[in-house]
Design a protein around this motif. Structure first.
Motif, PDB file in Angstrom:
ATOM      1  N   CYS A 171      10.332  12.162  -6.453  1.00  0.00           N
ATOM      2  CA  CYS A 171      10.076  11.133  -7.458  1.00  0.00           C
ATOM      3  C   CYS A 171       8.828  10.348  -7.084  1.00  0.00           C
ATOM      4  O   CYS A 171       8.276  10.500  -5.995  1.00  0.00           O
ATOM      5  N   PRO A 173       6.862   7.094  -5.791  1.00  0.00           N
ATOM      6  CA  PRO A 173       7.231   6.059  -4.810  1.00  0.00           C
ATOM      7  C   PRO A 173       7.766   4.788  -5.464  1.00  0.00           C
ATOM      8  O   PRO A 173       8.526   4.044  -4.837  1.00  0.00           O
ATOM      9  N   LEU A 176      11.569   3.921  -5.419  1.00  0.00           N
ATOM     10  CA  LEU A 176      12.248   3.535  -4.184  1.00  0.00           C
ATOM     11  C   LEU A 176      12.391   2.028  -4.055  1.00  0.00           C
ATOM     12  O   LEU A 176      12.947   1.532  -3.082  1.00  0.00           O
ATOM     13  N   LYS A 177      11.887   1.290  -5.065  1.00  0.00           N
ATOM     14  CA  LYS A 177      11.921  -0.167  -5.000  1.00  0.00           C
ATOM     15  C   LYS A 177      12.585  -0.732  -6.251  1.00  0.00           C
ATOM     16  O   LYS A 177      12.679  -0.060  -7.273  1.00  0.00           O
ATOM     17  N   ALA A 181      16.971   1.167  -7.097  1.00  0.00           N
ATOM     18  CA  ALA A 181      16.195   1.894  -6.085  1.00  0.00           C
ATOM     19  C   ALA A 181      17.018   3.049  -5.513  1.00  0.00           C
ATOM     20  O   ALA A 181      18.222   2.931  -5.280  1.00  0.00           O
ATOM     21  N   LEU A 182      16.351   4.175  -5.317  1.00  0.00           N
ATOM     22  CA  LEU A 182      17.017   5.379  -4.824  1.00  0.00           C
ATOM     23  C   LEU A 182      17.252   5.264  -3.311  1.00  0.00           C
ATOM     24  O   LEU A 182      16.324   5.398  -2.520  1.00  0.00           O
ATOM     25  N   LYS A 183      18.526   5.014  -2.955  1.00  0.00           N
ATOM     26  CA  LYS A 183      18.889   4.935  -1.539  1.00  0.00           C
ATOM     27  C   LYS A 183      19.892   6.018  -1.151  1.00  0.00           C
ATOM     28  O   LYS A 183      19.877   6.522  -0.032  1.00  0.00           O
ATOM     29  N   ASP A 187      22.679   6.952  -6.510  1.00  0.00           N
ATOM     30  CA  ASP A 187      21.732   6.115  -7.257  1.00  0.00           C
ATOM     31  C   ASP A 187      20.994   6.900  -8.337  1.00  0.00           C
ATOM     32  O   ASP A 187      20.312   6.300  -9.186  1.00  0.00           O
ATOM     33  N   VAL A 245      13.472  11.720 -12.032  1.00  0.00           N
ATOM     34  CA  VAL A 245      13.542  12.391 -10.735  1.00  0.00           C
ATOM     35  C   VAL A 245      13.658  13.892 -10.995  1.00  0.00           C
ATOM     36  O   VAL A 245      14.510  14.331 -11.774  1.00  0.00           O
ATOM     37  N   ARG A 264      10.232  12.074  -1.104  1.00  0.00           N
ATOM     38  CA  ARG A 264      11.577  12.653  -1.046  1.00  0.00           C
ATOM     39  C   ARG A 264      12.567  11.536  -0.729  1.00  0.00           C
ATOM     40  O   ARG A 264      12.582  11.036   0.395  1.00  0.00           O
ATOM     41  N   PRO A 265      13.379  11.121  -1.688  1.00  0.00           N
ATOM     42  CA  PRO A 265      14.307  10.010  -1.406  1.00  0.00           C
ATOM     43  C   PRO A 265      15.490  10.416  -0.535  1.00  0.00           C
ATOM     44  O   PRO A 265      16.111   9.558   0.088  1.00  0.00           O
TER      45      PRO A 265
END
Length: 304
Positions: A171, A173, A176-177, A181-183, A187, A245, A264-265
């Motif tokens: 995805c 960047p 990620l915030k 956010a992808l954690k 998610d 994504v 890459r998350p």
């Protein structure tokens, strides 16, 4: 019949045998259909063998006789060897053009930015790259070499293994915030899933459903929703734009990851039995152009 006439007649026969049409063969050879017919009939007279069954009912149709069918592959192989010999004689003084058929996404994301290195190493070869996406007939369409994605088995073609992909989410960047956010893989429910449907008929091509199961996620993410695209490069570009994504493939996302356009998350990866292969006709195995391109391509694969 003199030898040069024999060669012209054999060329005419081979073209008619591929197209099963005097008109199409004539267009390829840049002569008239009548001239092609005369050459073929002259060859039949010289050999004392009928090469085609000619239908007289309705539209004129040609079919190969058993004798012609049994000789055609050897004849085509002979022409390939002759072409290879001519290539070797010409290579030191003139440019040679040869055609490579490549899947569009592989060309865009892996091959094209490397081609300049091939040109520097082999300045007398000019590549003509076909990215039409359809499964070409190497003989009928005069293709020298190709790159295909599959199980390595294609009728009448020699295949050399190149690369096998791993599959994992990628995805922008920006995802990620902030909110959602992808954690963790759960998610993903907050974001659009980008589905690459270009290989949906294969039955073994990884999907969002198969990747999530591989990552241990059985509930909580609806894998039926999202955007479906039948082009792998377009799927990746959509992910770069931040609109969802994508399930990335090593070969196609490596450069975008290295240059920061994608991230890459999650760490989990899924493998696939399909891979990229270099393919060509058996008769082209001694072609100087095919050998040069194959050796260079394997060097690039080793570099990564």
């Amino acid at each position: 019949m003199r030898a040069p006439t024999n060669l012209n007649a054999l060329r005419a026969f081979e073209a008619v045998a591929r197209h099963l049409s005097y008109a199409a063969a004539a267009a390829e050879l840049n002569v008239t259909p009548a001239a092609v017919g005369q050459l073929v009939r002259g060859l039949e007279d010289y050999l004392g063998v009928e090469l085609f069954h000619r239908s007289t009912s309705g539209a004129s149709r040609l079919t190969l006789t058993d004798a012609a069918s049994s000789a055609l592959a050897d004849l085509q192989g002979g022409f390939d060897l002759l072409s290879s010999a001519v290539e070797r004689l010409k290579a030191s003084k003139s440019r040679i053009t040869f055609t490579v058929t490549v899947p569009p996404a592989f060309a865009d994301k892996w091959l094209l930015w490397r081609v300049e290195r091939f040109q520097r190493k082999h300045p007398y070869y000019d590549l003509r790259i076909d990215t039409s996406g359809h499964l070409v007939d190497f003989t009928a369409e005069r293709i020298d070499v190709g790159i295909r994605y599959g199980d390595g088995n294609w009728p009448k073609l020699v295949s050399t293994f190149l690369l096998r992909d791993e599959f994992f989410p990628v995805c922008s960047p920006t995802l990620l915030k902030g909110r959602g956010a992808l954690k963790t893989p759960l998610d993903l429910k907050h974001h659009a899933l980008i589905h690459d449907t270009s290989m949906r008929e294969s039955g073994v091509f990884p999907t969002w459903r198969s990747w999530l199961l591989h990552a241990g996620v059985r509930d909580g993410v609806d894998t039926d929703r999202g955007l479906r695209l039948n082009d792998s490069a377009m799927s990746i570009q959509t992910a770069i734009s931040g609109n969802g994504v994508a399930l990335g493939r090593t070969t196609l996302v490596a450069r975008d990851l290295a240059e920061g356009r994608l991230v890459r998350p999650f760490d989990a990866v899924q493998t696939c039995e399909l891979a990229y292969y270099l393919v060509h006709r058996k008769e082209s195995s001694e072609s100087a152009a095919v050998i040069a391109f194959k050796d260079w391509l394997l060097e690039e694969v080793a570099i990564g």
